[in-house]
Design an enzyme around this catalytic site. Structure first.
Site, PDB file in Angstrom:
ATOM      1  N   ARG A   1       5.876 -53.964  39.221  1.00  0.00           N
ATOM      2  CA  ARG A   1       5.595 -53.466  37.865  1.00  0.00           C
ATOM      3  C   ARG A   1       6.878 -53.042  37.155  1.00  0.00           C
ATOM      4  O   ARG A   1       7.761 -52.443  37.746  1.00  0.00           O
ATOM      5  CB  ARG A   1       4.658 -52.263  37.912  1.00  0.00           C
ATOM      6  CG  ARG A   1       4.530 -51.651  36.504  1.00  0.00           C
ATOM      7  CD  ARG A   1       3.382 -50.767  36.359  1.00  0.00           C
ATOM      8  NE  ARG A   1       3.503 -49.587  37.196  1.00  0.00           N
ATOM      9  CZ  ARG A   1       2.586 -48.630  37.219  1.00  0.00           C
ATOM     10  NH1 ARG A   1       1.511 -48.731  36.483  1.00  0.00           N
ATOM     11  NH2 ARG A   1       2.740 -47.598  38.006  1.00  0.00           N
TER      12      ARG A   1
ATOM     13  N   ARG B   1       0.711 -41.333  46.186  1.00  0.00           N
ATOM     14  CA  ARG B   1      -0.225 -41.366  45.046  1.00  0.00           C
ATOM     15  C   ARG B   1      -1.577 -41.922  45.469  1.00  0.00           C
ATOM     16  O   ARG B   1      -2.620 -41.459  45.002  1.00  0.00           O
ATOM     17  CB  ARG B   1       0.377 -42.194  43.902  1.00  0.00           C
ATOM     18  CG  ARG B   1       1.484 -41.445  43.160  1.00  0.00           C
ATOM     19  CD  ARG B   1       2.377 -42.376  42.369  1.00  0.00           C
ATOM     20  NE  ARG B   1       1.685 -43.059  41.303  1.00  0.00           N
ATOM     21  CZ  ARG B   1       2.124 -44.189  40.738  1.00  0.00           C
ATOM     22  NH1 ARG B   1       3.249 -44.748  41.160  1.00  0.00           N
ATOM     23  NH2 ARG B   1       1.450 -44.743  39.768  1.00  0.00           N
TER      24      ARG B   1
HETATM   25  P1  AP5 Z   1      -1.240 -50.896  35.380  1.00  0.00           P
HETATM   26  O1  AP5 Z   1      -2.159 -51.337  34.320  1.00  0.00           O
HETATM   27  O2  AP5 Z   1       0.101 -50.378  34.993  1.00  0.00           O
HETATM   28  O3  AP5 Z   1      -1.972 -49.889  36.386  1.00  0.00           O
HETATM   29  P2  AP5 Z   1      -2.487 -48.416  36.196  1.00  0.00           P
HETATM   30  O4  AP5 Z   1      -3.826 -48.349  36.829  1.00  0.00           O
HETATM   31  O5  AP5 Z   1      -2.347 -47.968  34.783  1.00  0.00           O
HETATM   32  O6  AP5 Z   1      -1.451 -47.695  37.146  1.00  0.00           O
HETATM   33  P3  AP5 Z   1      -0.623 -46.355  36.939  1.00  0.00           P
HETATM   34  O7  AP5 Z   1       0.460 -46.355  37.995  1.00  0.00           O
HETATM   35  O8  AP5 Z   1      -0.187 -46.187  35.527  1.00  0.00           O
HETATM   36  O9  AP5 Z   1      -1.674 -45.334  37.309  1.00  0.00           O
HETATM   37  P4  AP5 Z   1      -1.480 -43.923  37.789  1.00  0.00           P
HETATM   38  O10 AP5 Z   1      -2.859 -43.463  37.681  1.00  0.00           O
HETATM   39  O11 AP5 Z   1      -0.828 -43.754  39.101  1.00  0.00           O
HETATM   40  O12 AP5 Z   1      -0.348 -43.383  36.795  1.00  0.00           O
HETATM   41  P5  AP5 Z   1      -0.393 -42.470  35.510  1.00  0.00           P
HETATM   42  O13 AP5 Z   1       0.642 -42.910  34.580  1.00  0.00           O
HETATM   43  O14 AP5 Z   1      -1.805 -42.340  35.029  1.00  0.00           O
HETATM   44  O15 AP5 Z   1      -1.044 -52.133  36.381  1.00  0.00           O
HETATM   45  C1  AP5 Z   1      -0.197 -52.037  37.508  1.00  0.00           C
HETATM   46  C2  AP5 Z   1       0.629 -53.321  37.661  1.00  0.00           C
HETATM   47  O16 AP5 Z   1      -0.228 -54.390  38.014  1.00  0.00           O
HETATM   48  C3  AP5 Z   1       1.340 -53.781  36.380  1.00  0.00           C
HETATM   49  O17 AP5 Z   1       2.570 -54.341  36.764  1.00  0.00           O
HETATM   50  C4  AP5 Z   1       0.437 -54.832  35.781  1.00  0.00           C
HETATM   51  O18 AP5 Z   1       1.145 -55.788  35.030  1.00  0.00           O
HETATM   52  C5  AP5 Z   1      -0.168 -55.429  37.047  1.00  0.00           C
HETATM   53  N1  AP5 Z   1      -1.546 -55.848  36.855  1.00  0.00           N
HETATM   54  C6  AP5 Z   1      -2.533 -55.186  36.204  1.00  0.00           C
HETATM   55  N2  AP5 Z   1      -3.678 -55.856  36.242  1.00  0.00           N
HETATM   56  C7  AP5 Z   1      -3.420 -56.980  36.963  1.00  0.00           C
HETATM   57  C8  AP5 Z   1      -4.212 -58.091  37.373  1.00  0.00           C
HETATM   58  N3  AP5 Z   1      -5.514 -58.177  37.064  1.00  0.00           N
HETATM   59  N4  AP5 Z   1      -3.617 -59.044  38.109  1.00  0.00           N
HETATM   60  C9  AP5 Z   1      -2.302 -58.949  38.431  1.00  0.00           C
HETATM   61  N5  AP5 Z   1      -1.511 -57.929  38.076  1.00  0.00           N
HETATM   62  C10 AP5 Z   1      -2.057 -56.960  37.344  1.00  0.00           C
HETATM   63  O19 AP5 Z   1       0.003 -41.070  36.133  1.00  0.00           O
HETATM   64  C11 AP5 Z   1       1.294 -40.846  36.662  1.00  0.00           C
HETATM   65  C12 AP5 Z   1       1.400 -39.442  37.190  1.00  0.00           C
HETATM   66  O20 AP5 Z   1       1.165 -38.498  36.134  1.00  0.00           O
HETATM   67  C13 AP5 Z   1       0.385 -39.053  38.271  1.00  0.00           C
HETATM   68  O21 AP5 Z   1       0.811 -39.457  39.543  1.00  0.00           O
HETATM   69  C14 AP5 Z   1       0.331 -37.536  38.085  1.00  0.00           C
HETATM   70  O22 AP5 Z   1       1.438 -36.923  38.675  1.00  0.00           O
HETATM   71  C15 AP5 Z   1       0.455 -37.370  36.590  1.00  0.00           C
HETATM   72  N6  AP5 Z   1      -0.852 -37.295  35.892  1.00  0.00           N
HETATM   73  C16 AP5 Z   1      -1.327 -38.155  34.961  1.00  0.00           C
HETATM   74  N7  AP5 Z   1      -2.559 -37.801  34.543  1.00  0.00           N
HETATM   75  C17 AP5 Z   1      -2.876 -36.674  35.239  1.00  0.00           C
HETATM   76  C18 AP5 Z   1      -4.019 -35.830  35.274  1.00  0.00           C
HETATM   77  N8  AP5 Z   1      -5.096 -36.083  34.522  1.00  0.00           N
HETATM   78  N9  AP5 Z   1      -4.011 -34.764  36.116  1.00  0.00           N
HETATM   79  C19 AP5 Z   1      -2.939 -34.507  36.886  1.00  0.00           C
HETATM   80  N10 AP5 Z   1      -1.820 -35.260  36.910  1.00  0.00           N
HETATM   81  C20 AP5 Z   1      -1.788 -36.340  36.094  1.00  0.00           C
HETATM   82 MG    MG Z   2      -1.101 -46.578  33.795  1.00  0.00          MG
END
Ligand code: AP5
Ligand code: MG
Length: 214
Positions: A127, A171
């Site tokens: 990614r 994670r």
């Molecule tokens: P992508 O769409 O980027 O995946 P995602 O599910 O959005 O993954 P994230 O890593 O963003 O989720 P997360 O929940 O860990 O992170 P967040 O930013 O929310 O896809 C992933 C990859 O796969 C990409 O390269 C894409 O191109 C590829 N891809 C997608 N679909 C595909 C397909 N069908 N086929 C092939 N490839 C594909 O959170 C980050 C951090 O913030 C957390 O760890 C935490 O510390 C904090 N945080 C955020 N929200 C909260 C909350 N509510 N409470 C507490 N802490 C929080």
């Molecule tokens: Mg995301």
């Protein structure tokens, strides 16, 4: 229409939510993106959140819940929104539910994007994320037209610090312990829709349209 995107880190929540936002013409709200934008601007919130995010831990509810409630109260959310990465704990889900109830409102769909853990580790390694508009790319499955430059906004596209393999592992652990129970929470409320996230990105939006009906 109000959506919640559920699913493990890297399941494709953000990729799918961006397509849904265009289709349904409602904002895509990612708490992770909000924290990263704050960090880029050097705010106190961003610096505090970074301490947790870099280790793969959840940011504490005190920093997360108010921020999200404030965001969904903005004018552009009147016709609905897509929450990506919130709620992540049962407590967050309960607070959201109570706050919406006060407004005689509720979430319409919780979309659970299911992908096996092994696929996740492969996706995260490849990614790349735009530092300006947060669009996700993948060096194999969905690359930028020009290396390192976002197709959408021209921003710089980089590897997220928390996408290092050991952090991805943490994670995933946190997801299984604290976030996965939300599947049952929303199933009990009759609004859970499950989609297979292991298909291609081209079919990601169609799968949601199929469960929602339009
Ligand atoms: P992508 O769409 O980027 O995946 P995602 O599910 O959005 O993954 P994230 O890593 O963003 O989720 P997360 O929940 O860990 O992170 P967040 O930013 O929310 O896809 C992933 C990859 O796969 C990409 O390269 C894409 O191109 C590829 N891809 C997608 N679909 C595909 C397909 N069908 N086929 C092939 N490839 C594909 O959170 C980050 C951090 O913030 C957390 O760890 C935490 O510390 C904090 N945080 C955020 N929200 C909260 C909350 N509510 N409470 C507490 N802490 C929080
Ligand atoms: Mg995301």
């Amino acid at each position: 229409m109000k959506f919640i995107m559920l699913g493990a880190p890297g399941a494709g929540k953000g990729t799918r939510a961006a397509l849904m936002a265009e289709h349904y013409k409602i904002p895509h709200i990612s708490t992770g993106d909000i924290f990263r934008a704050n960090l880029k601007e050097g705010t106190e919130l961003g610096l505090k959140a970074k301490e947790y995010m870099d280790k793969g831990h959840l940011v504490p509810d005190e920093l997360t819940v108010e921020l999200l409630l404030d965001r969904v109260g903005k004018d552009d959310c009147q016709d609905g929104y897509i929450l990506d990465g919130f709620p992540r704990t049962i407590h967050q889900a309960e607070v959201l539910e109570q706050e919406l109830k006060k407004l005689d409102d509720k979430i319409d769909y919780a979309i659970d994007v299911h992908v096996p853990d092994a696929t996740i580790e492969e996706r995260m390694g490849g990614r790349r994320t735009c530092t300006k508009c947060s669009q996700s790319y993948h060096i194999v499955f969905a690359n930028t037209a020009v290396e390192g430059i976002c197709d959408k906004c021209g921003g710089e596209v980089v590897l997220r610090i928390d996408d290092a393999p050991e952090t991805v592992h943490k994670r995933l652990e946190v997801y299984h312990e604290q976030t996965k129970p939300l599947i049952d929470f929303y199933n009990e409320r009759g609004i859970l829709k499950q989609v297979d996230g292991s298909g291609s990105i081209q079919h990601a939006l169609a799968a949601v349209i199929e469960v929602v009906g339009y």
